[in-house]
Design a protein around this motif. Structure first.
Motif, PDB file in Angstrom:
ATOM      1  N   PHE A 126       1.338  -1.059  -0.152  1.00  7.43           N
ATOM      2  CA  PHE A 126       0.042   0.173  -0.059  1.00  7.43           C
ATOM      3  C   PHE A 126       0.670   1.442  -0.121  1.00  7.43           C
ATOM      4  CE2 PHE A 126      -2.431  -3.228   2.103  1.00  7.43           C
ATOM      5  CZ  PHE A 126      -3.581  -3.680   1.139  1.00  7.43           C
ATOM      6  N   ASN A 127       1.058   1.767  -0.899  1.00  3.60           N
ATOM      7  CA  ASN A 127       2.084   3.346  -0.969  1.00  3.60           C
ATOM      8  C   ASN A 127       1.284   4.281  -2.057  1.00  3.60           C
ATOM      9  OD1 ASN A 127       4.083   4.392  -0.728  1.00  3.60           O
ATOM     10  ND2 ASN A 127       4.928   3.462  -3.267  1.00  3.60           N
ATOM     11  N   PRO A 128       0.230   4.390  -1.310  1.00  7.36           N
ATOM     12  CA  PRO A 128      -0.492   4.466  -0.852  1.00  7.36           C
ATOM     13  C   PRO A 128      -2.024   3.598  -0.608  1.00  7.36           C
ATOM     14  CG  PRO A 128      -1.433   7.055  -0.790  1.00  7.36           C
ATOM     15  CD  PRO A 128       0.146   6.125  -1.762  1.00  7.36           C
ATOM     16  N   HIS A 129      -2.169   3.151  -1.782  1.00  2.77           N
ATOM     17  CA  HIS A 129      -3.346   2.383  -2.528  1.00  2.77           C
ATOM     18  C   HIS A 129      -2.342   0.922  -3.219  1.00  2.77           C
ATOM     19  CE1 HIS A 129      -2.396   4.424  -5.854  1.00  2.77           C
ATOM     20  NE2 HIS A 129      -3.335   3.375  -6.768  1.00  2.77           N
ATOM     21  N   PHE A 130      -3.516   0.502  -2.830  1.00  2.00           N
ATOM     22  CA  PHE A 130      -3.114  -1.330  -3.863  1.00  2.00           C
ATOM     23  C   PHE A 130      -4.655  -1.275  -4.902  1.00  2.00           C
ATOM     24  CE2 PHE A 130      -3.880  -5.778  -3.859  1.00  2.00           C
ATOM     25  CZ  PHE A 130      -2.761  -5.972  -5.067  1.00  2.00           C
ATOM     26  N   ASN A 131      -4.465  -1.449  -5.954  1.00  2.36           N
ATOM     27  CA  ASN A 131      -5.111  -1.818  -7.438  1.00  2.36           C
ATOM     28  C   ASN A 131      -5.278  -2.847  -6.950  1.00  2.36           C
ATOM     29  OD1 ASN A 131      -5.647   1.010  -7.958  1.00  2.36           O
ATOM     30  ND2 ASN A 131      -4.669   0.544  -9.844  1.00  2.36           N
ATOM     31  N   LEU A 132      -6.985  -3.743  -6.939  1.00  2.00           N
ATOM     32  CA  LEU A 132      -7.100  -4.998  -7.763  1.00  2.00           C
ATOM     33  C   LEU A 132      -7.538  -4.679  -8.227  1.00  2.00           C
ATOM     34  CD1 LEU A 132      -7.539  -8.007  -5.938  1.00  2.00           C
ATOM     35  CD2 LEU A 132      -9.290  -7.087  -4.169  1.00  2.00           C
ATOM     36  N   THR A 133      -7.747  -6.194  -9.553  1.00  2.00           N
ATOM     37  CA  THR A 133      -8.677  -6.091 -10.530  1.00  2.00           C
ATOM     38  C   THR A 133      -9.217  -6.748  -9.842  1.00  2.00           C
ATOM     39  OG1 THR A 133      -6.665  -5.206 -11.095  1.00  2.00           O
ATOM     40  CG2 THR A 133      -8.846  -6.368 -13.104  1.00  2.00           C
ATOM     41  N   LEU A 134     -11.304  -6.697 -10.329  1.00  2.00           N
ATOM     42  CA  LEU A 134     -11.708  -7.964  -9.774  1.00  2.00           C
ATOM     43  C   LEU A 134     -13.528  -7.777 -10.972  1.00  2.00           C
ATOM     44  CD1 LEU A 134     -12.995  -6.213  -6.087  1.00  2.00           C
ATOM     45  CD2 LEU A 134     -11.718  -7.744  -6.764  1.00  2.00           C
ATOM     46  N   LYS A 135     -13.880  -8.858 -10.988  1.00  2.00           N
ATOM     47  CA  LYS A 135     -14.423  -9.676 -12.227  1.00  2.00           C
ATOM     48  C   LYS A 135     -16.065  -8.997 -11.163  1.00  2.00           C
ATOM     49  CE  LYS A 135     -16.261 -12.647 -15.291  1.00  2.00           C
ATOM     50  NZ  LYS A 135     -16.719 -14.180 -15.883  1.00  2.00           N
ATOM     51  N   VAL A 136     -16.419  -8.457 -11.137  1.00  2.00           N
ATOM     52  CA  VAL A 136     -17.618  -8.490 -10.187  1.00  2.00           C
ATOM     53  C   VAL A 136     -19.153  -8.033 -11.500  1.00  2.00           C
ATOM     54  CG1 VAL A 136     -16.633  -5.781  -9.223  1.00  2.00           C
ATOM     55  CG2 VAL A 136     -18.143  -5.436 -10.928  1.00  2.00           C
ATOM     56  N   THR A 137     -18.854  -8.824 -12.547  1.00  2.00           N
ATOM     57  CA  THR A 137     -20.363  -8.914 -13.062  1.00  2.00           C
ATOM     58  C   THR A 137     -20.264 -10.470 -13.348  1.00  2.00           C
ATOM     59  OG1 THR A 137     -19.586  -8.326 -15.052  1.00  2.00           O
ATOM     60  CG2 THR A 137     -20.917  -7.140 -14.153  1.00  2.00           C
ATOM     61  N   GLY A 138     -21.596 -11.048 -13.038  1.00  2.00           N
ATOM     62  CA  GLY A 138     -21.653 -12.277 -13.898  1.00  2.00           C
ATOM     63  C   GLY A 138     -21.386 -12.874 -14.866  1.00  2.00           C
ATOM     64  N   ARG A 139     -21.802 -12.933 -16.005  1.00  2.00           N
ATOM     65  CA  ARG A 139     -21.694 -13.562 -17.161  1.00  2.00           C
ATOM     66  C   ARG A 139     -20.881 -13.065 -18.262  1.00  2.00           C
ATOM     67  NH1 ARG A 139     -27.989 -13.163 -19.687  1.00  2.00           N
ATOM     68  NH2 ARG A 139     -26.846 -11.298 -21.224  1.00  2.00           N
ATOM     69  N   GLN A 140     -20.352 -11.384 -17.859  1.00  3.06           N
ATOM     70  CA  GLN A 140     -19.767 -10.589 -18.163  1.00  3.06           C
ATOM     71  C   GLN A 140     -18.627 -10.330 -17.946  1.00  3.06           C
ATOM     72  OE1 GLN A 140     -22.282  -9.565 -16.291  1.00  3.06           O
ATOM     73  NE2 GLN A 140     -24.201  -9.339 -17.980  1.00  3.06           N
ATOM     74  N   ASN A 141     -17.770  -9.899 -19.072  1.00  2.00           N
ATOM     75  CA  ASN A 141     -16.067  -9.971 -18.806  1.00  2.00           C
ATOM     76  C   ASN A 141     -15.279  -9.359 -18.376  1.00  2.00           C
ATOM     77  OD1 ASN A 141     -16.262 -12.994 -18.631  1.00  2.00           O
ATOM     78  ND2 ASN A 141     -16.026 -13.127 -20.725  1.00  2.00           N
ATOM     79  N   ILE A 142     -16.124  -8.324 -17.163  1.00  2.00           N
ATOM     80  CA  ILE A 142     -15.619  -6.795 -17.231  1.00  2.00           C
ATOM     81  C   ILE A 142     -15.402  -6.793 -15.751  1.00  2.00           C
ATOM     82  CG2 ILE A 142     -16.762  -4.758 -16.353  1.00  2.00           C
ATOM     83  CD1 ILE A 142     -19.030  -5.190 -18.580  1.00  2.00           C
ATOM     84  N   ASN A 143     -13.810  -6.267 -16.056  1.00  3.41           N
ATOM     85  CA  ASN A 143     -12.675  -6.447 -15.273  1.00  3.41           C
ATOM     86  C   ASN A 143     -12.574  -5.219 -14.403  1.00  3.41           C
ATOM     87  OD1 ASN A 143     -12.352  -8.898 -14.945  1.00  3.41           O
ATOM     88  ND2 ASN A 143     -10.394  -8.566 -17.044  1.00  3.41           N
ATOM     89  N   ILE A 144     -12.518  -4.819 -13.709  1.00  3.16           N
ATOM     90  CA  ILE A 144     -12.548  -3.204 -12.894  1.00  3.16           C
ATOM     91  C   ILE A 144     -11.435  -3.235 -11.549  1.00  3.16           C
ATOM     92  CG2 ILE A 144     -13.969  -1.714 -11.785  1.00  3.16           C
ATOM     93  CD1 ILE A 144     -16.494  -2.665 -12.803  1.00  3.16           C
ATOM     94  N   ASP A 145     -10.873  -2.024 -11.693  1.00  3.95           N
ATOM     95  CA  ASP A 145      -9.619  -2.265 -10.854  1.00  3.95           C
ATOM     96  C   ASP A 145     -10.608  -1.022  -9.945  1.00  3.95           C
ATOM     97  OD1 ASP A 145      -7.892  -3.174 -12.134  1.00  3.95           O
ATOM     98  OD2 ASP A 145      -7.268  -0.914 -13.623  1.00  3.95           O
ATOM     99  N   THR A 146     -10.210  -1.502  -8.491  1.00  3.22           N
ATOM    100  CA  THR A 146     -10.636  -1.134  -7.469  1.00  3.22           C
ATOM    101  C   THR A 146      -9.333  -0.546  -6.555  1.00  3.22           C
ATOM    102  OG1 THR A 146     -11.984  -2.660  -7.672  1.00  3.22           O
ATOM    103  CG2 THR A 146     -12.246  -1.810  -5.526  1.00  3.22           C
ATOM    104  N   PRO A 147      -9.158   0.313  -6.302  1.00  8.49           N
ATOM    105  CA  PRO A 147      -7.959   0.843  -5.623  1.00  8.49           C
ATOM    106  C   PRO A 147      -8.316   0.034  -4.001  1.00  8.49           C
ATOM    107  CG  PRO A 147      -9.263   2.693  -6.675  1.00  8.49           C
ATOM    108  CD  PRO A 147     -10.018   1.355  -7.056  1.00  8.49           C
TER     109      PRO A 147
END
Length: 192
Positions: A139-160
């Protein structure tokens, strides 16, 4: 199918702290002892400390006490983030059938901040510093986590995920019958 995005965010956050280990230095052999994997659980620190205190006070003969070191985390709050609001007409485009013939629009979600606290409970100060030193560099000061947050869709969202603060607390009260527990509290904000 209704998806629980908050559950996905909480699970992903907790997963960040798996795989942390501590080791002790053996003065006789001048080598490190085998590593101890630190368990991670969801729940407030008060619950874990109360279980440990109750066992000590009642002199329980249960074969296993609350093991330390331990990491616990909990979701503290969810707040609307007006600073990150996007145009409500923005959307993601996703291929549905794989060959590009059919596309689906998914509108951009509403931004929220999910606040978490992580509790590191240890018996020895050295274990606490070992655990914290395995977390802080990411954490410098944040960390980016890439998440697939939807069901059948292949959409990845960067989440700080932002580390807000780190504090320590020692619950030792000079009683030889009470077990000592040092607690580190790390405060985080996830930009969901």
């Amino acid at each position: 199918m209704i998806e629980s995005l908050v559950k996905k965010y909480v699970s992903a956050f907790g997963f960040l702290f798996t795989g942390i280990e501590v080791r002790d230095w053996n003065n006789e052999t001048k080598e490190w002892d085998k590593s101890i994997r630190v368990p991670v659980a969801y729940g407030p620190k008060e619950g874990f400390l109360a279980r440990m205190e109750l066992r000590e006070r009642t002199h329980s003969v249960e074969p296993v006490a609350l093991t330390l070191p331990r990491i616990a985390f909990e979701q503290i709050s969810i707040e609307y983030d007006a600073v990150r609001v996007n145009n409500k007409m923005n959307y993601y485009v996703n291929e549905v059938d794989g060959d590009g013939n059919k596309q689906e629009k998914i509108y951009v979600g509403v931004p929220y901040n999910i606040n978490f606290e992580v509790y590191i409970m240890v018996k020895y100060a050295e274990h606490g510093t070992q655990v914290v030193e395995q977390i802080l560099p990411f954490f410098n000061p944040h960390f980016n986590l890439t998440l697939k947050v939807t069901g059948r869709q292949n959409i990845n969202i960067d989440t700080p995920i932002i580390l807000n603060s780190v504090t320590t607390n020692d619950t030792y009260e000079n009683s030889f019958t009470m077990r000592r527990a040092l607690t580190w509290t790390l405060s985080f904000t996830m930009k969901a």
